[in-house]
Design an enzyme around this catalytic site. Structure first.
Site, short mmCIF file in Angstrom:
data_model
loop_
_atom_site.label_atom_id
_atom_site.label_comp_id
_atom_site.label_asym_id
_atom_site.label_seq_id
_atom_site.Cartn_x
_atom_site.Cartn_y
_atom_site.Cartn_z
N ASP A 55 45.19 48.43 38.93
CA ASP A 55 45.22 47.19 39.71
C ASP A 55 44.07 46.29 39.27
OD1 ASP A 55 46.22 45.90 42.53
OD2 ASP A 55 44.06 45.62 42.25
N LYS A 88 47.06 39.52 39.79
CA LYS A 88 47.17 38.60 40.93
C LYS A 88 46.96 37.15 40.50
CE LYS A 88 45.12 42.36 43.61
NZ LYS A 88 44.38 43.05 42.52
N HIS A 121 47.10 36.32 45.37
CA HIS A 121 45.84 36.99 45.69
C HIS A 121 45.38 36.70 47.12
CE1 HIS A 121 41.97 38.61 43.58
NE2 HIS A 121 42.06 39.05 44.82
#
Length: 322
Positions: A55, A88, A121
């Site tokens: 991530d 993101k 995000h």
């Protein structure tokens, strides 16, 4: 315990099924604040730790190093199709005309042809180069529907396999669901025993949206270090596990994937050993009952301008739902 979606495979690949039919590994490596250690952390996690879920985000400033790590990891024989990479869309790119170029920039930095998951995000649009906290006029109007339509096109064009959101409230999630042609596959939120975030978890489950828990170990910098919480330590000792493993397993048993951040090789390898055992129901409920529930990462420095607005306090950011 909420485990019905878990698909048991081997201890390194346990995963949850998304609305799209794709799967997301239950444990991923978080890379926020990993800085110069990002390359080493990601390479170690994939090659030595068996992680398949990474991530990251444009705003973390580490995507180029992560791209190098992914490339080197794949040179050891790991295939791209077996990795799950999330990034993101940052607040300065939250306008329909900037979504695709932002994604292309991220793909270039990560040296990838596609992302497994692309998330909004934060649901707030900022002027490029906005101050912290933002000055008057630096928080701009967010065309949520226009941005989401562009993200849906990224899926259609094969540049992104799944799309989703981070840091949404119930109000914002419901607004999105009212117009989304492609529902968000994932909602990423702060979640740990000190901030269960039950409302959003239940809303996501009701709509078939998977939840990924960020900061699953709490946050030492924000004043809630759950690794050294006496209740967590007691349960860890009882089960002969580390406090970190207990906190991550708690998240998984709630039905969420977890993305602990670490730059320590031993901790990285320890964190993924969350399979093949369970927290007993009584201890699980003890962790679910921790008091002093409080959001640690609330976004104040990014978005609140107490005098000019439009968000004058943290409660405004979270639609007064906390």
């Amino acid at each position: 315990m909420a485990q019905s979606n878990i698909e048991p495979t081997n201890h390194k690949a346990e995963s949850f099924k998304l609305l799209s039919g794709h799967t997301i590994p239950a444990v991923g490596l978080g890379t926020w604040k990993s800085g110069d250690e990002a390359f080493k952390s990601v390479f170690t996690a994939i090659v030595e730790g068996g992680y398949r879920h990474i991530d990251t985000a444009k705003q973390y400033g580490v995507q180029e190093n992560i791209g190098l790590a992914l490339k080197e990891a794949m040179q050891t024989g790991i295939q791209r199709k077996d990795l799950f990479v999330t990034s993101k869309l940052w607040c300065a790119d939250l306008s329909p005309d900037r979504v695709r170029s932002a994604l292309n920039n991220t793909l270039q930095e990560l040296q990838l042809d596609y992302l497994d998951l692309y998330l909004i995000h934060w649901p707030f649009r900022l002027k490029e180069g906005a101050s912290r906290p933002p000055k008057d006029g630096e928080v701009l109007e967010f065309d949520m529907e226009g941005v989401w339509r562009e993200m849906e096109k990224l899926v259609k064009d094969g540049l992104v396999r799944d799309i989703g959101v981070c840091n949404f409230t119930l109000k914002k999630l419901n607004k999105l669901l009212n117009f989304a042609k492609t529902k968000p596959s994932v909602c990423q939120m702060e979640m740990h025993p000190g901030w269960r975030n039950d409302k959003i978890l239940e809303a996501c489950k009701k709509n078939g949206i998977h939840v990924t828990a960020y900061s699953p170990l709490g946050s030492q910098g924000a004043g809630r270090d759950l690794i050294h919480d006496p209740t967590v330590e007691r349960i860890a000792k009882k089960l002969n596990k580390s406090p970190g493993q207990i906190l991550l397993k708690w998240g998984i048993q709630r039905g969420t994937s977890v993305i602990p951040k670490s730059t320590h090789p031993d901790r990285i390898k320890e964190n993924i050993k969350a399979f093949g055992w369970e927290i007993p129901e009584k201890d699980f409920q003890t962790l679910c009952s921790m008091t002093d529930q409080k959001r640690l990462l609330h976004g104040e420095i990014l978005f609140v301008n107490s005098s000019a607005g439009p968000f004058r306090c943290v409660a405004d950011l979270w639609d007064h739902e906390d």
